[in-house]
Design a protein around this motif. Sequence first.
Motif, short mmCIF file in Angstrom:
data_model
loop_
_atom_site.label_atom_id
_atom_site.label_comp_id
_atom_site.label_asym_id
_atom_site.label_seq_id
_atom_site.Cartn_x
_atom_site.Cartn_y
_atom_site.Cartn_z
N LEU A 312 -5.86 2.16 -25.39
CA LEU A 312 -5.94 3.18 -24.33
C LEU A 312 -4.48 3.70 -24.52
O LEU A 312 -3.12 3.47 -24.53
CB LEU A 312 -4.64 1.67 -23.22
N THR A 313 -5.30 5.31 -24.06
CA THR A 313 -5.04 6.51 -24.90
C THR A 313 -3.34 6.67 -24.09
O THR A 313 -2.49 7.73 -24.72
CB THR A 313 -5.40 7.43 -25.04
N GLY A 314 -3.32 6.25 -22.27
CA GLY A 314 -1.88 6.65 -22.27
C GLY A 314 -1.36 6.16 -20.75
O GLY A 314 -2.64 5.12 -20.04
N ASN A 315 -0.38 5.67 -20.25
CA ASN A 315 0.58 5.92 -19.56
C ASN A 315 -0.33 5.49 -17.95
O ASN A 315 -0.57 6.57 -17.52
CB ASN A 315 1.96 6.19 -19.69
N GLY A 316 -0.51 4.35 -17.21
CA GLY A 316 -1.24 4.42 -16.33
C GLY A 316 -0.17 5.66 -14.65
O GLY A 316 -0.46 6.38 -14.05
N LEU A 317 1.69 5.31 -14.91
CA LEU A 317 2.54 6.32 -14.44
C LEU A 317 2.16 7.79 -14.80
O LEU A 317 2.58 8.82 -13.64
CB LEU A 317 4.18 5.93 -15.06
N LYS A 318 1.26 8.01 -15.25
CA LYS A 318 0.80 9.51 -15.98
C LYS A 318 0.17 9.81 -14.40
O LYS A 318 -0.20 12.15 -14.10
CB LYS A 318 -0.36 10.11 -17.20
N ASP A 319 -0.15 9.53 -13.85
CA ASP A 319 -1.35 9.81 -12.36
C ASP A 319 -1.53 9.20 -11.51
O ASP A 319 -2.42 8.23 -11.23
CB ASP A 319 -3.28 10.10 -13.50
N PRO A 320 -0.35 9.36 -10.81
CA PRO A 320 -0.18 8.01 -9.96
C PRO A 320 -1.15 8.01 -8.63
O PRO A 320 -0.85 7.29 -7.90
CB PRO A 320 1.21 8.01 -9.72
N ASP A 321 -1.17 9.76 -8.49
CA ASP A 321 -2.54 9.58 -7.18
C ASP A 321 -3.77 9.28 -7.32
O ASP A 321 -3.84 8.11 -6.18
CB ASP A 321 -2.06 11.58 -6.78
N THR A 322 -4.03 9.06 -8.62
CA THR A 322 -5.42 8.10 -8.70
C THR A 322 -6.15 7.11 -8.64
O THR A 322 -6.81 6.50 -7.84
CB THR A 322 -6.10 8.81 -9.81
N ALA A 323 -4.24 6.47 -9.49
CA ALA A 323 -3.85 4.73 -9.16
C ALA A 323 -4.00 4.43 -7.32
O ALA A 323 -4.75 3.82 -7.16
CB ALA A 323 -2.87 4.57 -9.74
N MET A 324 -2.97 5.46 -6.76
CA MET A 324 -2.65 4.85 -5.42
C MET A 324 -4.48 4.75 -4.37
O MET A 324 -3.99 4.50 -3.51
CB MET A 324 -1.63 5.28 -4.90
N SER A 325 -4.89 5.82 -4.87
CA SER A 325 -5.77 6.09 -4.02
C SER A 325 -7.10 4.45 -4.04
O SER A 325 -8.35 4.51 -3.47
CB SER A 325 -6.94 7.25 -4.27
N GLN A 326 -6.45 3.60 -5.25
CA GLN A 326 -7.61 3.09 -4.98
C GLN A 326 -7.28 1.22 -4.26
O GLN A 326 -7.67 0.21 -3.94
CB GLN A 326 -8.08 2.21 -6.36
N VAL A 327 -5.56 1.84 -4.25
CA VAL A 327 -5.49 0.17 -3.61
C VAL A 327 -4.69 0.68 -2.09
O VAL A 327 -4.16 1.73 -1.86
CB VAL A 327 -4.59 -0.09 -4.45
N GLY A 328 -4.16 -0.49 -0.99
CA GLY A 328 -4.09 -0.42 0.05
C GLY A 328 -2.58 0.42 -0.64
O GLY A 328 -1.59 0.13 -1.24
N ARG A 329 -1.68 -0.01 1.33
CA ARG A 329 -0.41 0.08 1.16
C ARG A 329 0.55 -0.96 1.90
O ARG A 329 -0.01 -1.64 1.41
CB ARG A 329 -0.05 1.78 2.61
N PRO A 330 1.58 -0.18 1.07
CA PRO A 330 3.09 -2.33 1.68
C PRO A 330 2.16 -2.00 2.67
O PRO A 330 1.94 -1.84 3.41
CB PRO A 330 3.95 -1.08 1.63
N VAL A 331 2.45 -3.27 3.05
CA VAL A 331 2.77 -4.36 3.98
C VAL A 331 3.96 -4.25 4.29
O VAL A 331 4.80 -4.81 3.71
CB VAL A 331 1.92 -5.59 4.41
N GLU A 332 3.73 -3.82 5.63
CA GLU A 332 4.94 -4.02 6.86
C GLU A 332 5.36 -4.40 8.03
O GLU A 332 4.17 -4.84 8.89
CB GLU A 332 5.36 -1.89 7.51
N ILE A 333 6.38 -4.75 7.55
CA ILE A 333 6.84 -6.25 8.65
C ILE A 333 8.22 -5.98 9.23
O ILE A 333 9.02 -4.72 8.93
CB ILE A 333 7.28 -8.13 8.62
N GLY A 334 8.57 -6.61 10.42
CA GLY A 334 10.22 -6.14 11.30
C GLY A 334 11.01 -6.90 9.74
O GLY A 334 10.65 -7.05 9.46
N ASP A 335 11.84 -7.62 10.33
CA ASP A 335 12.90 -7.80 9.37
C ASP A 335 13.52 -9.27 10.10
O ASP A 335 14.31 -10.16 9.84
CB ASP A 335 14.61 -7.29 9.57
N SER A 336 11.85 -9.96 9.96
CA SER A 336 12.20 -11.27 10.85
C SER A 336 11.77 -12.34 9.96
O SER A 336 10.67 -11.82 8.99
CB SER A 336 11.08 -12.11 12.06
#
Length: 346
Positions: A312-336
């Motif tokens: 595994l030649t390089g860390n995933g944080l080298k290219d976070p944009d490509t990684a984020m394109s594959q996964v969903g965004r955080p689930v947003e909720i209120g404060d309850s």
Amino acid sequence: MGVIDRYAELLPVSEKTPRITLGEGSTPLVHLKNISETLEIELWAKLEGCNPSGSFKDRGMVMAVAKALEDGAKALVCASTGNTSASAAAYAAAAGVPCYVLLPAGKVALGKLAQALMYGATVIAVNGNFDRALEMACEAAEEKGFAIVNSVNPYRLWGQRSGAFEICETLGSAPDWHAIPVGNAGNISAYWAGYKQYKELGKIDKLPRMMGFQAAGAAPLVTGEPCPNPETVATAIRIGNPVSANLAKEAVAQSGGAFNSVTDEEILAAQLMLSSKNGIFAEPASCAPLAGLLKLKKEGKLPKGIRVVMILTGNGLKDPDTAMSQVGRPVEIGDSLEELLEVMKA
């Protein structure tokens, strides 16, 4: 202890060679239990993203820079798809010499570009591909008398041998297969040289098959022809005319290995699998070998029970944009608490 001190007796260093280090090498070799079960093999991953600048390049760069300093170089020059620039800039900063890096404009992952700039390099974006940037870097280095620190520099490949030494020391032998992404093709030949060196010294009694994996859009060693316009999401291996192609071909031929290509879709699926099934985040190029092993398994070409080491030649944080394109965004909720519990259904 860095690569030079740890392996001084096995590398072309002398008392005059500066013992520079950022703590490179000695990276973890991790057994991937979950994916091993899926593939029906014994799969290990060498986590080269744990090197100081986040990629395997540091192993060779420390040697290239140390020898350049020994020879009195006043500055370093390299062309890069990203990782080489980050590594060269880091070691130049540590050594206190200027560094000039040429990058193909708009084709370098943001994490790698940020590294080169933060380490203080002069970053030059070339309106051309990597192969042209490398030609220009070599010409400029000769014109100015600076040290070129791409893998055309033989000391780079000497330092990268150390990864093979570490694998053999950890496992007590060489693996059956050595699976590795191939871009400019220096690393596969460096590992092969390292394994051969250890066998000649009597430290191991067998050699692995060298299995090189390229992206389908940049696969000159698979097709047998240069790729004038390489394209792949795996930016670290987006190279159409590898400078170390002949060395890589020799390594594969001598070891009874093979080159294979995988699509960008297969690479990204492998990246997500590696992260979600075994907790390891590697950049897309690093995941080409896993994509290839999965493909070979599907085709019935992966022998059961073999021991495979995957680089595994390089860390995933080298290219976070490509990684984020594959996964969903955080689930947003209120404060309850009620909303929180609704989300936490496991």
